[in-house]
Design an enzyme around this catalytic site. Structure first.
Site, PDB file in Angstrom:
ATOM      1  N   GLU A  40       0.263  10.065  -6.816  1.00 46.79           N
ATOM      2  CA  GLU A  40      -0.105   9.227  -7.943  1.00 46.79           C
ATOM      3  C   GLU A  40      -1.629   9.293  -8.033  1.00 46.79           C
ATOM      4  O   GLU A  40      -2.317   9.039  -7.046  1.00 46.79           O
ATOM      5  CB  GLU A  40       0.343   7.780  -7.710  1.00 46.79           C
ATOM      6  N   ARG A 270       5.844   9.117   8.143  1.00 47.21           N
ATOM      7  CA  ARG A 270       4.501   9.168   7.588  1.00 47.21           C
ATOM      8  C   ARG A 270       3.479   9.159   8.714  1.00 47.21           C
ATOM      9  O   ARG A 270       3.786   8.822   9.855  1.00 47.21           O
ATOM     10  CB  ARG A 270       4.232   8.059   6.579  1.00 47.21           C
ATOM     11  N   LYS A 280      -4.090   2.995   0.019  1.00 45.13           N
ATOM     12  CA  LYS A 280      -5.068   3.327  -1.022  1.00 45.13           C
ATOM     13  C   LYS A 280      -5.734   2.067  -1.556  1.00 45.13           C
ATOM     14  O   LYS A 280      -6.902   2.095  -1.925  1.00 45.13           O
ATOM     15  CB  LYS A 280      -4.381   4.081  -2.171  1.00 45.13           C
TER      16      LYS A 280
HETATM   17  P1  ATP Z   1       0.750   4.383  -3.211  1.00 47.75           P
HETATM   18  O1  ATP Z   1       0.667   3.138  -2.414  1.00 47.75           O
HETATM   19  O2  ATP Z   1      -0.249   4.462  -4.285  1.00 47.75           O
HETATM   20  O3  ATP Z   1       2.146   4.776  -3.623  1.00 47.75           O
HETATM   21  P2  ATP Z   1       0.927   6.638  -1.447  1.00 47.75           P
HETATM   22  O4  ATP Z   1       0.126   6.751  -0.214  1.00 47.75           O
HETATM   23  O5  ATP Z   1       2.405   6.563  -1.373  1.00 47.75           O
HETATM   24  O6  ATP Z   1       0.279   5.441  -2.178  1.00 47.75           O
HETATM   25  P3  ATP Z   1       1.229   8.809  -3.303  1.00 47.75           P
HETATM   26  O7  ATP Z   1       0.191   9.369  -4.176  1.00 47.75           O
HETATM   27  O8  ATP Z   1       2.401   8.164  -3.930  1.00 47.75           O
HETATM   28  O9  ATP Z   1       0.482   7.789  -2.365  1.00 47.75           O
HETATM   29  O10 ATP Z   1       1.699   9.871  -2.248  1.00 47.75           O
HETATM   30  C1  ATP Z   1       1.955  11.217  -2.547  1.00 47.75           C
HETATM   31  C2  ATP Z   1       2.806  11.813  -1.466  1.00 47.75           C
HETATM   32  O11 ATP Z   1       2.142  11.703  -0.212  1.00 47.75           O
HETATM   33  C3  ATP Z   1       4.133  11.090  -1.322  1.00 47.75           C
HETATM   34  O12 ATP Z   1       5.158  12.063  -1.228  1.00 47.75           O
HETATM   35  C4  ATP Z   1       3.999  10.320  -0.052  1.00 47.75           C
HETATM   36  O13 ATP Z   1       5.234  10.200   0.602  1.00 47.75           O
HETATM   37  C5  ATP Z   1       2.998  11.149   0.756  1.00 47.75           C
HETATM   38  N1  ATP Z   1       2.257  10.300   1.674  1.00 47.75           N
HETATM   39  C6  ATP Z   1       1.520   9.217   1.365  1.00 47.75           C
HETATM   40  N2  ATP Z   1       1.015   8.648   2.466  1.00 47.75           N
HETATM   41  C7  ATP Z   1       1.444   9.386   3.521  1.00 47.75           C
HETATM   42  C8  ATP Z   1       1.260   9.311   4.938  1.00 47.75           C
HETATM   43  N3  ATP Z   1       0.541   8.347   5.500  1.00 47.75           N
HETATM   44  N4  ATP Z   1       1.850  10.254   5.708  1.00 47.75           N
HETATM   45  C9  ATP Z   1       2.568  11.235   5.148  1.00 47.75           C
HETATM   46  N5  ATP Z   1       2.776  11.365   3.833  1.00 47.75           N
HETATM   47  C10 ATP Z   1       2.231  10.448   3.013  1.00 47.75           C
END
Ligand code: ATP
Ligand code: MG
Length: 551
Positions: A40, A270, A280
Site C-alpha cells: 500500500e 512476518r 508504518k
Molecule cells: P499496513 O499497516 O499499512 O497494511 P503493511 O506493513 O501490511 O502495512 P503493506 O504495504 O500492506 O504494508 O505490505 C505489503 C506486503 O508486505 C504485504 O504482502 C505484507 O504482508 C508484507 N509485509 C509487511 N510487513 C511485513 C513484515 N514485517 N514481514 C514480512 N512481510 C511484511
C-alpha cells in the site's frame, strides 16, 4: 533425479518454494507461475517488506515465473505518489525486477460492477448503522452476532444508496456496503464484512472520480484474480482472511471458469526485529514529529534508512536468507542483521585510515618537512582490489584512547617509555606528552626507529577533517511493540552520536564511487547523503564486533 529441481537444491527450498515446485511438477495453472508484491503506497518500505519482496520476487525468479508490482491503493486518506516512487526505487535497489506495474485503483470499475452484481443477487446490502453499532453486533468467536436491521432491506434500496455512497453527497461513515454472508459463522470475517466505505478525499490516481472505496478483503483477492496471479503470498495475519479471499473469488468466477483458474493464498511469518518498530503508522509519526531525520534516517528500519546507513542490498538479502521463512511468528535479533552486514562488508569494503577522537602525536626525531609514502592494502579479502598509498610525516593524528600515561600492564598501545608499531609505518618509542592546565593531553611525543618501517594514524598534513555519525539502537527496549508505554517514551536518547572533529586519510575523499568503507580498527562506514567534498560526513554502518553481545 528426473525432476527439474536437483535433489540437493531441493533440500533447501523453503515451504512455499516446495509448494510452487510441486504445483509446477503437477502442471497446475497450465505450468504458469505468477506472484505479486502488493504494497500500500502509504509509507516507505522497511526490512519486513524486504523479506516479502525476497519471497515474492525470489520464488518467481527461481522457478522462471513472473512477479508483478501491484500498488494496493484503495485508501486515499494516507496514500501518495511520493511513496509509489520510493517503493519502486527500493525494490530495484534490492536487485529485483517486476514484470508489470499494476494498481488496485485500475480495477475500481470492475470491483464496483462486481459489488452491484452482489447487491442484485441479494448478497450485499447498504448498512446505515455507525461503525460502533456494527462492531457491537459482531458477537464473539463462540457467540453468534446480531443481524443488522438493514440486512433484509429491498435490493432496489441498496442499489440506490450504493450509488449515493459514491456521489459525494454523503459524509464519511454515514453508511457502508456489507456482504450478506453469515452472522453466526465461527470465522468472524464472514459476519457480513464491510466491503465498501465512503472516503471524501482525492485519490492520487483517480482524483475525485470515486467516493466509495473497496476494503482490503474486497480488493485484494479480486485484483489477484484479474491479473492471473497463481500464488498470492502474504504474511500469517492473513490466514483467517483466506476463506473470505476464496469466497469472493468463487462469487466472482460464477462457475464459468471450470478449469478452476484461481489464485491461492499462502502465508509465511512476518519479520519482527528487536529494538525497532515495523508499524508504518509509528514510523510515519517518527518522521512527522521530527524524532528522526526523515524516512531514510540511518537508524530507521526502512530500506532507504539501511541504504543510507551503508548496508549493501546483498547484506539485506543475506539477512533474509539467514532468518528464513516459517509458519511461526518470532522476534528476530537485530544483532543478526548486523552480523549479516559485517560478513558482507568484510568481503567488499575498502580499508582506510581514520581517527575519530584525535590527539596529535609528534615523531620528534623525524625530520620536519619530510614525508614518505607507505603502501596500504585496500582489501585483504580480495587481492584484486589492489593497494593505495598513505603518507607518513612528523605530525600524526592518533586515537586519544590509544595513549595512556599510567597504563596497566595489559595496555599494549602508547605508554611513555614503551615501544609500539604504528600501522602501515614504523615502530616508535613514546617519550612523553604535554598536558593542558586541566590535565587534558594536548600532544604526545615519540621517537621512531628508521629500521622498522612496515605498514593507525593519519598524517596531520595529509588528511581531511570529517564529521562522523555513530548510531545505536533506535529504541531502548527489546520489543517496543509489546510495551504498554507510548513508543516515543521508549526511544533511545543516545541513538545518535555526532563526532565533529575526526580525520580521514585523503584517499577516502577520492573514492566517492566506493560506498563501502572500513575505517581500520573502528568499523564499517559510508558517506552520508549530506557529505560534500567541502564537508565530509560519514555514517557508521556497524562496528567491527558485536558490542551488544557483552552487555
Ligand atoms: P499496513 O499497516 O499499512 O497494511 P503493511 O506493513 O501490511 O502495512 P503493506 O504495504 O500492506 O504494508 O505490505 C505489503 C506486503 O508486505 C504485504 O504482502 C505484507 O504482508 C508484507 N509485509 C509487511 N510487513 C511485513 C513484515 N514485517 N514481514 C514480512 N512481510 C511484511
Ligand atoms: Mg497491509
Amino acid at each position: 533425479m528426473t525432476e527439474n529441481v536437483a535433489p540437493k537444491e531441493k533440500a533447501y527450498l523453503n515451504f512455499i518454494e516446495q509448494i510452487v515446485a510441486r504445483d509446477l511438477t503437477d502442471g497446475k495453472n497450465d505450468g504458469r507461475l505468477q506472484t505479486r508484491f502488493p504494497p500500500e503506497p502509504n509509507g516507505y518500505l522497511h526490512i519486513g517488506h524486504a523479506k516479502a519482496i525476497c519471497m515474492d520476487f525470489g520464488v518467481a525468479q527461481k522457478f522462471g515465473g513472473v512477479c508483478n508490482l501491484r500498488f494496493d491503493d484503495t485508501n486515499p486518506q494516507k496514500e501518495d505518489t511520493e511513496y509509489v516512487d520510493s517503493i519502486k526505487e527500493d525494490i530495484e535497489w534490492l536487485g529485483f525486477k517486476w514484470g508489470n506495474i499494476y494498481y488496485a485503483s485500475d480495477y475500481f470499475q470492475q470491483l464496483w460492477d462486481f459489488a452491484v452484481r452482489l447487491i442484485k443477487e441479494g448478497k450485499a446490502y447498504v448498512d446505515e448503522q455507525t461503525s460502533e453499532e456494527i462492531a457491537q453486533q459482531k458477537g464473539t468467536p463462540t457467540q453468534a452476532g446480531t443481524e443488522s436491521p438493514f440486512r433484509n432491506r429491498p435490493i432496489e434500496e441498496s442499489l440506490a444508496l450504493f450509488e449515493k455512497m459514491n456521489s459525494g453527497e454523503l459524509p464519511e461513515g454515514s453508511m457502508v456496503l456489507r456482504a450478506k454472508i453469515d452472522m453466526a459463522n465461527p470465522n468472524m470475517h464472514f459476519r457480513d464484512p464491510i466491503i465498501y466505505r465512503i472516503i471524501n478525499k482525492e485519490h492520487h490516481r483517480t482524483g475525485t472520480k470515486w467516493k466509495a472505496y473497496p476494503m482490503y478483503d474486497f480488493a485484494h483477492g479480486q485484483s489477484d484474480y484479474f491479473e492471473g496471479v497463481t500464488h498470492s503470498i502474504c504474511t500469517l495475519e492473513f490466514v483467517p482472511h483466506r476463506p473470505l479471499y476464496d469466497y469472493f473469488i468463487d462469487e466472482l468466477k460464477e462457475g464459468n471458469d471450470l478449469e478452476d483458474h484461481r489464485p491461492r493464498q499462502y502465508e509465511f511469518n512476518r519479520l519482527n526485529l528487536t529494538y525497532t518498530v515495523m508499524s508504518k503508522r509509528k514510523l510515519l509519526a517518527l518522521v512527522k514529529e521530527g524524532l528522526v531525520d526523515g524516512w531514510d534516517d540511518p537508524r530507521m528500519p526502512t530500506v532507504c534508512g539501511l541504504r543510507r546507513r551503508g548496508y549493501s542490498p546483498e547484506a539485506v538479502r543475506k539477512f533474509v536468507d539467514m532468518i528464513g521463512y516459517t509458519k511461526f511468528d518470532a522476534l528476530n535479533d537485530y544483532a543478526m542483521l548486523e552480523a549479516a552486514a559485517r560478513e558482507d562488508l568484510n568481503a567488499r569494503s575498502l580499508r582506510v585510515s581514520a581517527v575519530l577522537n584525535p590527539v596529535k602525536l609528534i615523531v620528534t626525531n623525524y625530520p620536519e618537512g619530510q614525508t614518505e609514502e607507505m603502501e596500504a592494502v585496500n582489501n585483504p579479502e580480495n587481492e584484486a582490489d589492489g593497494t593505495h598509498t598513505i603518507t607518513f610525516s612528523r605530525e600524526l593524528w592518533i586515537e586519544r584512547e590509544d595513549f595512556m600515561e599510567d597504563a596497566p600492564k595489559k595496555f599494549f598501545r602508547m605508554v611513555p617509555g614503551k615501544e609500539v608499531r604504528l600501522k602501515n609505518a614504523y615502530i616508535v618509542k613514546c617519550t612523553g606528552c604535554k598536558k593542558a592546565a586541566d590535565g587534558t593531553i594536548e600532544e604526545i611525543y615519540c621517537e621512531y626507529d628508521p629500521e622498522s618501517r612496515s605498514g593507525l594514524e593519519v598524517s596531520a598534513a595529509h588528511c581531511l577533517p570529517a564529521e562522523v555519525r555513530l548510531y545505536d539502537r533506535l529504541f531502548n527496549v527489546e520489543n517496543p511493540s509489546a510495551d504498554e508505554r507510548d513508543f516515543r517514551e521508549l526511544l533511545n536518547p543516545d541513538s545518535l552520536t555526532v563526532l565533529p572533529n575526526c580525520y580521514v586519510e585523503k584517499y577516502v575523499a577520492e573514492q566517492t564511487a566506493t560506498r563501502y568503507l572500513q575505517f581500520q580498527r573502528i568499523g564499517y562506514f559510508t558517506y552520508d547523503k549530506h557529505s560534500t567534498p567541502e564537508k565530509l560526513v560519514f555514517n557508521r554502518t556497524v562496528g567491527l564486533k558485536d558490542s551488544w553481545a557483552k552487555k
